[in-house]
Design a protein around this motif. Structure first.
Motif, PDB file in Angstrom:
ATOM      1  N   UNK A 125       0.831  -1.205   0.000  1.00 41.18           N
ATOM      2  CA  UNK A 125       0.000   0.000   0.000  1.00 41.18           C
ATOM      3  C   UNK A 125       0.868   1.258   0.000  1.00 41.18           C
ATOM      4  N   UNK A 126       0.232   2.415  -0.206  1.00 40.96           N
ATOM      5  CA  UNK A 126       0.976   3.672  -0.133  1.00 40.96           C
ATOM      6  C   UNK A 126       1.573   3.853   1.257  1.00 40.96           C
ATOM      7  N   UNK A 127       0.847   3.422   2.289  1.00 40.47           N
ATOM      8  CA  UNK A 127       1.360   3.527   3.660  1.00 40.47           C
ATOM      9  C   UNK A 127       2.666   2.743   3.803  1.00 40.47           C
ATOM     10  N   UNK A 128       2.691   1.546   3.250  1.00 46.48           N
ATOM     11  CA  UNK A 128       3.892   0.699   3.339  1.00 46.48           C
ATOM     12  C   UNK A 128       5.032   1.261   2.509  1.00 46.48           C
ATOM     13  N   UNK A 129       4.701   1.826   1.329  1.00 49.25           N
ATOM     14  CA  UNK A 129       5.755   2.386   0.472  1.00 49.25           C
ATOM     15  C   UNK A 129       6.391   3.615   1.126  1.00 49.25           C
ATOM     16  N   UNK A 130       5.570   4.475   1.720  1.00 49.86           N
ATOM     17  CA  UNK A 130       6.107   5.660   2.383  1.00 49.86           C
ATOM     18  C   UNK A 130       7.005   5.254   3.548  1.00 49.86           C
ATOM     19  N   UNK A 131       6.532   4.343   4.363  1.00 46.56           N
ATOM     20  CA  UNK A 131       7.312   3.913   5.532  1.00 46.56           C
ATOM     21  C   UNK A 131       8.605   3.236   5.108  1.00 46.56           C
ATOM     22  N   UNK A 132       8.521   2.424   4.044  1.00 47.18           N
ATOM     23  CA  UNK A 132       9.715   1.729   3.556  1.00 47.18           C
ATOM     24  C   UNK A 132      10.760   2.719   3.074  1.00 47.18           C
TER      25      UNK A 132
ATOM     26  N   UNK B 203      11.402  14.302  10.840  1.00 47.67           N
ATOM     27  CA  UNK B 203      12.322  14.828   9.824  1.00 47.67           C
ATOM     28  C   UNK B 203      11.663  14.836   8.448  1.00 47.67           C
ATOM     29  N   UNK B 204      10.995  13.738   8.116  1.00 51.54           N
ATOM     30  CA  UNK B 204      10.345  13.669   6.803  1.00 51.54           C
ATOM     31  C   UNK B 204       9.205  14.677   6.708  1.00 51.54           C
ATOM     32  N   UNK B 205       8.411  14.781   7.751  1.00 54.18           N
ATOM     33  CA  UNK B 205       7.290  15.721   7.747  1.00 54.18           C
ATOM     34  C   UNK B 205       7.780  17.151   7.517  1.00 54.18           C
ATOM     35  N   UNK B 206       8.889  17.505   8.133  1.00 51.54           N
ATOM     36  CA  UNK B 206       9.443  18.847   7.978  1.00 51.54           C
ATOM     37  C   UNK B 206       9.868  19.093   6.532  1.00 51.54           C
ATOM     38  N   UNK B 207      10.487  18.084   5.900  1.00 50.60           N
ATOM     39  CA  UNK B 207      10.917  18.225   4.504  1.00 50.60           C
ATOM     40  C   UNK B 207       9.725  18.368   3.560  1.00 50.60           C
ATOM     41  N   UNK B 208       8.638  17.677   3.870  1.00 48.36           N
ATOM     42  CA  UNK B 208       7.450  17.699   3.015  1.00 48.36           C
ATOM     43  C   UNK B 208       6.635  18.969   3.224  1.00 48.36           C
ATOM     44  N   UNK B 209       6.688  19.516   4.444  1.00 50.44           N
ATOM     45  CA  UNK B 209       5.897  20.692   4.757  1.00 50.44           C
ATOM     46  C   UNK B 209       4.550  20.351   5.348  1.00 50.44           C
TER      47      UNK B 209
ATOM     48  N   UNK C 167      -0.718   9.041   7.059  1.00 48.75           N
ATOM     49  CA  UNK C 167      -0.351   8.404   5.788  1.00 48.75           C
ATOM     50  C   UNK C 167       0.225   7.023   6.050  1.00 48.75           C
ATOM     51  N   UNK C 168       1.122   6.940   7.033  1.00 47.22           N
ATOM     52  CA  UNK C 168       1.817   5.673   7.291  1.00 47.22           C
ATOM     53  C   UNK C 168       0.928   4.625   7.964  1.00 47.22           C
ATOM     54  N   UNK C 169      -0.139   5.056   8.630  1.00 47.44           N
ATOM     55  CA  UNK C 169      -1.021   4.045   9.228  1.00 47.44           C
ATOM     56  C   UNK C 169      -2.240   3.756   8.348  1.00 47.44           C
ATOM     57  N   UNK C 170      -2.249   4.354   7.132  1.00 49.34           N
ATOM     58  CA  UNK C 170      -3.274   4.017   6.157  1.00 49.34           C
ATOM     59  C   UNK C 170      -4.539   4.846   6.214  1.00 49.34           C
ATOM     60  N   UNK C 171      -4.623   5.813   7.116  1.00 55.57           N
ATOM     61  CA  UNK C 171      -5.831   6.633   7.197  1.00 55.57           C
ATOM     62  C   UNK C 171      -5.922   7.647   6.060  1.00 55.57           C
ATOM     63  N   UNK C 172      -4.778   8.076   5.540  1.00 52.69           N
ATOM     64  CA  UNK C 172      -4.756   8.996   4.394  1.00 52.69           C
ATOM     65  C   UNK C 172      -4.253   8.239   3.182  1.00 52.69           C
ATOM     66  N   UNK C 173      -5.122   8.050   2.181  1.00 55.45           N
ATOM     67  CA  UNK C 173      -4.774   7.273   0.998  1.00 55.45           C
ATOM     68  C   UNK C 173      -4.309   8.137  -0.184  1.00 55.45           C
ATOM     69  N   UNK C 174      -4.663   9.425  -0.148  1.00 50.94           N
ATOM     70  CA  UNK C 174      -4.328  10.310  -1.267  1.00 50.94           C
ATOM     71  C   UNK C 174      -3.784  11.622  -0.726  1.00 50.94           C
ATOM     72  N   UNK C 175      -2.507  11.649  -0.322  1.00 53.34           N
ATOM     73  CA  UNK C 175      -1.925  12.844   0.316  1.00 53.34           C
ATOM     74  C   UNK C 175      -2.011  14.073  -0.575  1.00 53.34           C
ATOM     75  N   UNK C 176      -2.346  15.218   0.038  1.00 50.01           N
ATOM     76  CA  UNK C 176      -2.442  16.458  -0.732  1.00 50.01           C
ATOM     77  C   UNK C 176      -1.090  16.911  -1.259  1.00 50.01           C
TER      78      UNK C 176
END
Length: 216
Positions: A2-9, A20-26, A35-44
């Motif tokens: 899933x997208x959650x697994x790909x982001x975490x990986x 750290x990642x959240x800060x880079x993304x904004x 996103x990583x626990x699957x509650x958000x499937x289509x990040x803005x």
């Protein structure tokens, strides 16, 4: 996967904490957690997230990494005019400039970035950056945010083409699929989360999209 697994990986591979990642993304760490626990499937901020993780946005969202899963050039008109090698660079313009096209004067290289195109591309063609996710689809043709699309004004649009159009009595420029059905004209997103828009038959079509690509 899933997208959650790909982001975490990818985050783990880069040895980044969620903060750290959240800060880079904004975004907030809480948003990344969703996103990583699957509650958000289509990040803005999908494009920012993909850049921060050094990967392709389409792969991150859908698990695929092709530029366009079906050849988008199949939507172009075969009567594209043949041009010389001198025309294989076309400008990357903005959405407001697309609304005025072709009434843009003095296309000099100091004002535009230029990108290579097929030799058959006409002198009136231009590149445009895709904004938003309305043309990203989980199946078939998909043109994600951040891609560059080559727009060819010299071709005649038909139902099924991907087009850049200006809605009558509006300065708004939009990228959609043209659908003509039983005398009615629709601008249809590829993303099933968005609804088709019925428009007047005298819709102003700026050009047909003949190619999509992403720059890394």
């Amino acid at each position: 996967m899933t997208i959650a697994e790909r982001v975490k990986q990818k985050r783990t591979d880069l040895k980044l904490t969620q903060a750290e990642l959240a800060k880079r993304v904004g975004i907030s760490q809480q948003s990344l957690q969703k996103i990583e626990d699957g509650r958000t499937q289509n990040p803005r901020k999908l494009l920012n997230l993909a850049k921060a993780l050094h990967c392709d946005a389409e792969w991150l969202l859908l698990g695929t990494a092709s530029e366009v899963r079906e050849n988008i050039s199949n939507y172009s008109n075969d009567n594209s005019p043949s041009q010389s090698l001198e025309t294989n660079l076309r400008p990357i313009i903005t959405i407001p400039q697309a609304a005025q096209w072709p009434n843009i004067t003095e296309l000099d290289k100091g004002k535009f970035d230029w990108l290579e195109t097929p030799n058959s591309t006409s002198k009136s063609a231009f590149w445009l950056n895709v904004v938003g996710d309305c043309m990203m689809s989980p199946s078939g043709i998909s043109v994600p945010e951040g891609y560059l699309i080559l727009v060819e004004p010299s071709l005649t649009a038909k139902s099924g083409d991907l087009i850049i159009a200006k809605i009558t009595d509006s300065k708004e420029v939009t990228f959609k699929k043209l659908v003509i059905d039983t005398g009615r004209t629709y601008l249809t997103p590829l993303n099933p989360n968005y609804r088709p828009i019925e428009v007047p038959n005298d819709l102003t079509i700026i050009g047909i999209v003949t190619q999509a690509r992403i720059l890394f």
